[in-house]
Design an enzyme around this catalytic site. Structure first.
Site, PDB file in Angstrom:
ATOM      1  N   HIS A 126     -13.303  64.991  77.771  1.00 36.10           N
ATOM      2  CA  HIS A 126     -14.579  64.773  78.456  1.00 36.10           C
ATOM      3  C   HIS A 126     -14.385  64.284  79.887  1.00 36.10           C
ATOM      4  O   HIS A 126     -13.446  63.561  80.206  1.00 36.10           O
ATOM      5  CB  HIS A 126     -15.432  63.766  77.671  1.00 36.10           C
ATOM      6  N   ASP A 127     -15.262  64.743  80.756  1.00 36.57           N
ATOM      7  CA  ASP A 127     -15.330  64.300  82.152  1.00 36.57           C
ATOM      8  C   ASP A 127     -14.128  64.702  82.999  1.00 36.57           C
ATOM      9  O   ASP A 127     -13.939  64.164  84.098  1.00 36.57           O
ATOM     10  CB  ASP A 127     -15.509  62.776  82.233  1.00 36.57           C
ATOM     11  N   GLY A 144      -9.620  62.156  78.482  1.00 34.47           N
ATOM     12  CA  GLY A 144     -10.843  62.072  79.260  1.00 34.47           C
ATOM     13  C   GLY A 144     -10.614  61.612  80.685  1.00 34.47           C
ATOM     14  O   GLY A 144      -9.685  60.862  80.984  1.00 34.47           O
TER      15      GLY A 144
END
Length: 263
Positions: A126-127, A144
């Site tokens: 994520h991100d 992440g």
């Protein structure tokens, strides 16, 4: 819901109401495309893939079978907020890829640029923020909030710790574990990864011209061969950037680096 008349979709695939499928898109058997997904012209989605959430995919991408894109991330703080994935154009993403949506605590979006080439079983957490023309080998994963700048090469069976930055045209050898930031053009290897040389084979270096090449090598020598404090290296990079545009790679990297630099 908008599905182009020129799109070819296998009868066994499920396209939820609200999805937007562009011209000449090909979706193989047993795929699921969720309601908020957009797929750009000419993109190919191979069989048994799931594209979920707020996912935007550009044109002329190739996504291999059994891939999962835009699924709920592995951040325990995530509470189904409206975050997503953005993928650019002309990316080649091979089999079994997992690309997770962003978080509100991060950028909100997992963002991928253009012309990247990733082999089988690649995981993008994520991100993550990924530039253009990167290469990632088989069975490698980014945790992440990782940032890969343009032209980065990550080998097979590699792991990159959360919040790490890999500067433009850095190269990570197979079976490496990266836990700190890697400056532009630096080759690294090991667990934990350490610098092993300068990436002279990347097109950005080969096309830079002899004077800029000399300046880039000189900055690498300051970082790794002369024992100069990092703050002095940063000042020299800013000074050299006035004359040598390629030094911008280092200035951009230094301005973002927070985890410490591999030495």
């Amino acid at each position: 819901m908008s599905i182009s008349s020129s799109a070819l979709i296998a009868s066994s695939s499920e396209i939820e109401s609200g999805a937007n499928i562009g011209a000449r898109v090909r979706i193989g058997p047993f795929c699921t495309i969720a309601a908020d997904v957009e797929i750009g012209d000419g993109t190919i989605i191979a069989s048994h893939s799931v594209i979920n959430g707020l996912t935007r995919i550009g044109h002329d991408n190739i996504i291999g079978q059994y891939s999962s894109i835009g699924e709920v991330n592995q951040d325990l703080k995530y509470a189904n907020e409206p975050t997503g994935v953005v993928i650019g154009d002309r990316n080649r993403i091979e089999k079994n890829a997992t690309i997770h949506r962003g978080t509100l605590q991060g950028r909100g979006w997992t963002t991928i640029g253009n012309d990247n080439c990733w082999l089988n079983n690649v995981h993008i957490g994520h991100d993550c923020l990924i530039g253009h023309a990167t290469v990632i080998g088989n069975n490698s994963g980014l945790a992440g909030h990782v940032q890969l700048d343009d032209g980065v090469q990550v080998g097979s069976l590699c792991a990159v710790h959360q919040f790490c930055i890999l500067g433009a045209h850095a190269q990570i050898a197979d079976q490496s574990g990266v836990v700190q930031d890697v400056p532009p053009f630096v080759c690294a290897f090991g667990n934990h990864a350490f610098p092993i040389g300068f990436n002279e084979l990347t097109p950005a270096f080969l096309e830079a011209g002899p004077h800029q090449q000399q300046a880039l090598r000189a900055l690498y020598d300051m970082l790794y061969h002369q024992g100069i404090p990092i703050e002095d290296v940063k000042k020299e990079a800013k000074r050299l950037a006035i004359k040598y545009p390629s030094m911008t790679f280092f200035n951009t990297f230094f301005s973002c680096s927070t985890r410490g630099i591999i030495r």
